[in-house]
Design a protein around this motif. Sequence first.
Motif, PDB file in Angstrom:
ATOM      1  N   SER A 151      -2.341  11.568   7.513  1.00 39.27           N
ATOM      2  CA  SER A 151      -2.034  12.970   7.803  1.00 39.27           C
ATOM      3  C   SER A 151      -0.537  13.230   7.723  1.00 39.27           C
ATOM      4  CB  SER A 151      -2.568  13.332   9.188  1.00 39.27           C
ATOM      5  OG  SER A 151      -2.220  14.644   9.538  1.00 39.27           O
ATOM      6  N   ASP A 152       0.273  12.294   8.238  1.00 44.84           N
ATOM      7  CA  ASP A 152       1.731  12.463   8.154  1.00 44.84           C
ATOM      8  C   ASP A 152       2.212  12.476   6.710  1.00 44.84           C
ATOM      9  OD1 ASP A 152       1.799  12.512  10.897  1.00 44.84           O
ATOM     10  OD2 ASP A 152       2.301  10.377  11.114  1.00 44.84           O
ATOM     11  N   VAL A 153       1.630  11.639   5.872  1.00 46.61           N
ATOM     12  CA  VAL A 153       2.013  11.615   4.451  1.00 46.61           C
ATOM     13  C   VAL A 153       1.688  12.950   3.792  1.00 46.61           C
ATOM     14  CG1 VAL A 153       1.487  10.566   2.215  1.00 46.61           C
ATOM     15  CG2 VAL A 153       1.801   9.121   4.231  1.00 46.61           C
ATOM     16  N   ILE A 154       0.532  13.499   4.080  1.00 42.48           N
ATOM     17  CA  ILE A 154       0.134  14.780   3.487  1.00 42.48           C
ATOM     18  C   ILE A 154       1.072  15.898   3.930  1.00 42.48           C
ATOM     19  CG2 ILE A 154      -1.697  16.508   3.428  1.00 42.48           C
ATOM     20  CD1 ILE A 154      -3.722  14.217   3.650  1.00 42.48           C
ATOM     21  N   GLU A 181      -1.597  20.353   3.002  1.00 44.99           N
ATOM     22  CA  GLU A 181      -2.443  20.443   4.182  1.00 44.99           C
ATOM     23  C   GLU A 181      -3.817  19.870   3.872  1.00 44.99           C
ATOM     24  OE1 GLU A 181      -2.754  24.350   5.759  1.00 44.99           O
ATOM     25  OE2 GLU A 181      -0.568  24.657   5.915  1.00 44.99           O
ATOM     26  N   VAL A 182      -4.447  19.380   4.908  1.00 49.92           N
ATOM     27  CA  VAL A 182      -5.826  18.913   4.761  1.00 49.92           C
ATOM     28  C   VAL A 182      -6.724  20.130   4.602  1.00 49.92           C
ATOM     29  CG1 VAL A 182      -7.711  17.671   5.867  1.00 49.92           C
ATOM     30  CG2 VAL A 182      -5.367  16.854   6.138  1.00 49.92           C
ATOM     31  N   GLY A 209       1.263  18.079  -6.038  1.00 50.83           N
ATOM     32  CA  GLY A 209       1.807  16.900  -5.358  1.00 50.83           C
ATOM     33  C   GLY A 209       0.787  15.832  -5.069  1.00 50.83           C
ATOM     34  N   ILE A 210      -0.388  15.911  -5.688  1.00 48.38           N
ATOM     35  CA  ILE A 210      -1.440  14.959  -5.347  1.00 48.38           C
ATOM     36  C   ILE A 210      -1.103  13.542  -5.800  1.00 48.38           C
ATOM     37  CG2 ILE A 210      -2.802  15.329  -7.445  1.00 48.38           C
ATOM     38  CD1 ILE A 210      -5.297  15.156  -5.632  1.00 48.38           C
ATOM     39  N   THR A 211      -0.390  13.415  -6.913  1.00 48.39           N
ATOM     40  CA  THR A 211      -0.025  12.073  -7.387  1.00 48.39           C
ATOM     41  C   THR A 211       0.909  11.381  -6.397  1.00 48.39           C
ATOM     42  OG1 THR A 211      -0.245  12.809  -9.678  1.00 48.39           O
ATOM     43  CG2 THR A 211       0.978  10.775  -9.287  1.00 48.39           C
ATOM     44  N   ASP A 212       1.924  12.097  -5.926  1.00 43.59           N
ATOM     45  CA  ASP A 212       2.853  11.514  -4.952  1.00 43.59           C
ATOM     46  C   ASP A 212       2.147  11.201  -3.631  1.00 43.59           C
ATOM     47  OD1 ASP A 212       4.875  11.778  -6.799  1.00 43.59           O
ATOM     48  OD2 ASP A 212       5.485  13.767  -6.060  1.00 43.59           O
ATOM     49  N   ILE A 213       1.221  12.043  -3.226  1.00 42.24           N
ATOM     50  CA  ILE A 213       0.482  11.795  -1.979  1.00 42.24           C
ATOM     51  C   ILE A 213      -0.343  10.513  -2.101  1.00 42.24           C
ATOM     52  CG2 ILE A 213      -1.370  12.665  -0.508  1.00 42.24           C
ATOM     53  CD1 ILE A 213      -0.371  15.486  -1.086  1.00 42.24           C
ATOM     54  N   VAL A 214      -1.032  10.350  -3.221  1.00 38.95           N
ATOM     55  CA  VAL A 214      -1.839   9.146  -3.433  1.00 38.95           C
ATOM     56  C   VAL A 214      -0.962   7.894  -3.435  1.00 38.95           C
ATOM     57  CG1 VAL A 214      -3.264   7.940  -5.139  1.00 38.95           C
ATOM     58  CG2 VAL A 214      -3.730  10.333  -4.608  1.00 38.95           C
ATOM     59  N   MET A 253       1.686   2.965   2.002  1.00 42.71           N
ATOM     60  CA  MET A 253       1.582   2.817   3.459  1.00 42.71           C
ATOM     61  C   MET A 253       0.544   1.767   3.828  1.00 42.71           C
ATOM     62  SD  MET A 253      -0.596   3.756   6.163  1.00 42.71           S
ATOM     63  CE  MET A 253      -1.526   5.163   5.548  1.00 42.71           C
ATOM     64  N   LEU A 254      -0.588   1.749   3.152  1.00 41.36           N
ATOM     65  CA  LEU A 254      -1.637   0.769   3.445  1.00 41.36           C
ATOM     66  C   LEU A 254      -1.212  -0.641   3.058  1.00 41.36           C
ATOM     67  CD1 LEU A 254      -4.817   2.757   2.331  1.00 41.36           C
ATOM     68  CD2 LEU A 254      -4.047   2.285   4.660  1.00 41.36           C
ATOM     69  N   GLU A 255      -0.522  -0.761   1.950  1.00 40.72           N
ATOM     70  CA  GLU A 255      -0.077  -2.101   1.513  1.00 40.72           C
ATOM     71  C   GLU A 255       0.935  -2.698   2.483  1.00 40.72           C
ATOM     72  OE1 GLU A 255      -0.567  -1.481  -3.332  1.00 40.72           O
ATOM     73  OE2 GLU A 255       1.403  -1.337  -2.374  1.00 40.72           O
ATOM     74  N   ASN A 256       1.703  -1.869   3.180  1.00 40.34           N
ATOM     75  CA  ASN A 256       2.712  -2.360   4.118  1.00 40.34           C
ATOM     76  C   ASN A 256       2.247  -2.334   5.574  1.00 40.34           C
ATOM     77  OD1 ASN A 256       4.666  -2.750   2.051  1.00 40.34           O
ATOM     78  ND2 ASN A 256       5.102  -0.555   2.060  1.00 40.34           N
ATOM     79  N   HIS A 257       1.015  -1.904   5.817  1.00 38.85           N
ATOM     80  CA  HIS A 257       0.501  -1.846   7.187  1.00 38.85           C
ATOM     81  C   HIS A 257       0.196  -3.260   7.670  1.00 38.85           C
ATOM     82  CE1 HIS A 257      -1.773  -0.627  10.703  1.00 38.85           C
ATOM     83  NE2 HIS A 257      -1.482   0.641  10.462  1.00 38.85           N
ATOM     84  N   GLU A 258       0.657  -3.604   8.858  1.00 38.05           N
ATOM     85  CA  GLU A 258       0.521  -4.972   9.353  1.00 38.05           C
ATOM     86  C   GLU A 258      -0.918  -5.345   9.713  1.00 38.05           C
ATOM     87  OE1 GLU A 258       1.784  -3.788  13.943  1.00 38.05           O
ATOM     88  OE2 GLU A 258       2.971  -5.232  12.793  1.00 38.05           O
ATOM     89  N   GLU A 259      -1.785  -4.366   9.937  1.00 37.08           N
ATOM     90  CA  GLU A 259      -3.170  -4.658  10.316  1.00 37.08           C
ATOM     91  C   GLU A 259      -4.142  -4.516   9.151  1.00 37.08           C
ATOM     92  OE1 GLU A 259      -4.133  -5.934  13.002  1.00 37.08           O
ATOM     93  OE2 GLU A 259      -2.314  -5.751  14.201  1.00 37.08           O
TER      94      GLU A 259
END
Length: 403
Positions: free
Chosen positions: A325-328, A334-335, A261-266, A272-278
Motif C-alpha cells: 500500500s505504501d508503494v502504491i 490508489e487502490v 505508473g503501473i510498471t514502476d509500481i510493479v 520490496m519483496l526481494e529485500n524483505h527479511e521474512e
Amino acid sequence: MLSQSWRVALVVFGLVFATATVAFIVSRIILVLERHFERTDNLWDDTVLHALRRPAIGFVWLQGVYWAAEVAHSYSEAEIFSVNDKLLELGFIGILVWTLFGIIKKVEQTLSSPLRMKEPMDYTTVRAISKLLRAVVAITALLTVMQSLGYSISGVLAFGGVGGIAIGFAAKDLLANFFGGFIIHMDRPFKVGDWVRSPDREIEGTVEEIGWRLTTIRTFDKRPLYVPNATFTQIAVENPSRMLNRRIFETIGIRYVDVGGITDIVDDIRSMLENHEEIDAKQTLIVNFLKFNSSSLDIMVYTFTKTTQWVKYHEIKQDVLLKISDVIVSHGAEVAFPTRTLHVADSLRIENEEAEARKGRSQRTDTDESRSDESRDQAADNGPVREPSGSGQTTTQGDEAES
C-alpha cells in the motif's frame, strides 16, 4: 514356654520383618547406584536400574512371603499352603513381566527425549515399537502361565488357529483398524503433534494419539475426533505440519487513471519483496501486471515466507500488504474499488437539455402569471383604484357615484 502356634507365629513374623528389612536395603542400594550412574555419560545404566528398582523389591517380598508360607506349611496341613510352589512360579512370571514392561517404557522415554538424546527418534515410531514389544511380552507370559497351570500350549495354539478364522470374519473391522494402525506406524504419513486434514472427509486438527484401533485428533475448536485407523487407508491425508514455507498469493487492483505508473509500481513491489527479511527469495517470487479487470488494473503478488508458523505468517502477511500500500501511495496512485461509469449518447443528451430548458421556461411563465394575479388581488384588498384621465386628473368611483 510357648505353644507351637506361638512359635510358628514368631518365626513367620521374623521372616516377614527380615523381608521388609532386606527390601528396604535393596531399595536404598539401587537408589544410590541410580544417583551414581546419572553422573555418567552412559544413558542406559540408570535407565535399567530405575526400571529394576520396584520389581527387585517385589521379588524380595515374594521370596520372603514364600519362605514364611513354607514355614507355616511345615506346621500346618491347611490346603492353602499346598499351592505355595505354584504361586511362587506365577509370582515370578508376573515380576518378570513387570520388569520387562518397565524397561520397555524407560527405553521408549529415553529414545524419544530431546533432553537425553542428541538426535531423538520419532515418538510415534518408538511408541509403536514399544506397544508391539509389550504385546509380545504379554502374550508370551499368558502362554507360560497357562502351561504352568497344566494347559497344553499346543492345544491352545491349535484352538487359536481354528477359532482365528471365525474370529477374523466376525471382527473384520477390528482387524482392518489394527492393520490400518500398523500401516500408519510403518509409512508414517503423520505423527503425534502433527496438524493433519483430509480433502475427502471433514477431518482437520492436531494428532494427539495413534492407537491400534483409533487415532485421536483434536480439532481446532478443541473437540476430540476419533477416527478408525482403517479410514486412513482409503482417503487422502494432507500434513501441513511438514510444509517448508507458507504462501502469500494476493491480487492487488489499482485505478485505471494510474495506468501510467503501473510498471514502476510493479518493480518497486518486487524489489520490496526481494529485500524483505521474512520472505524466502529462493522460492518462486512473482509480481506482474495480471489483467484489465472490470474496475481495476490487477497486479498479482505470489511469494513465500520463511516461517511456517500460523500466527507469525499472518503478521508477515500484514506487513507485506501494508508495504505494498505504501508503494502504491508513493507513486500517487490508489487502490481501486468497484466503480461504474455511465456514457450517454450526444443526441439523447441534447434532447434532454432541450426538454430541461422548455421545462424551465414553462416554470418561469407560470411563476410570472401567479405573481400578477397575486398583485391584483392585493390591490383590490387595499382600497380604491385610481385611474388616469385625459386631463391628467384622476377621479374615484365615489365621485362618479355622486355625479
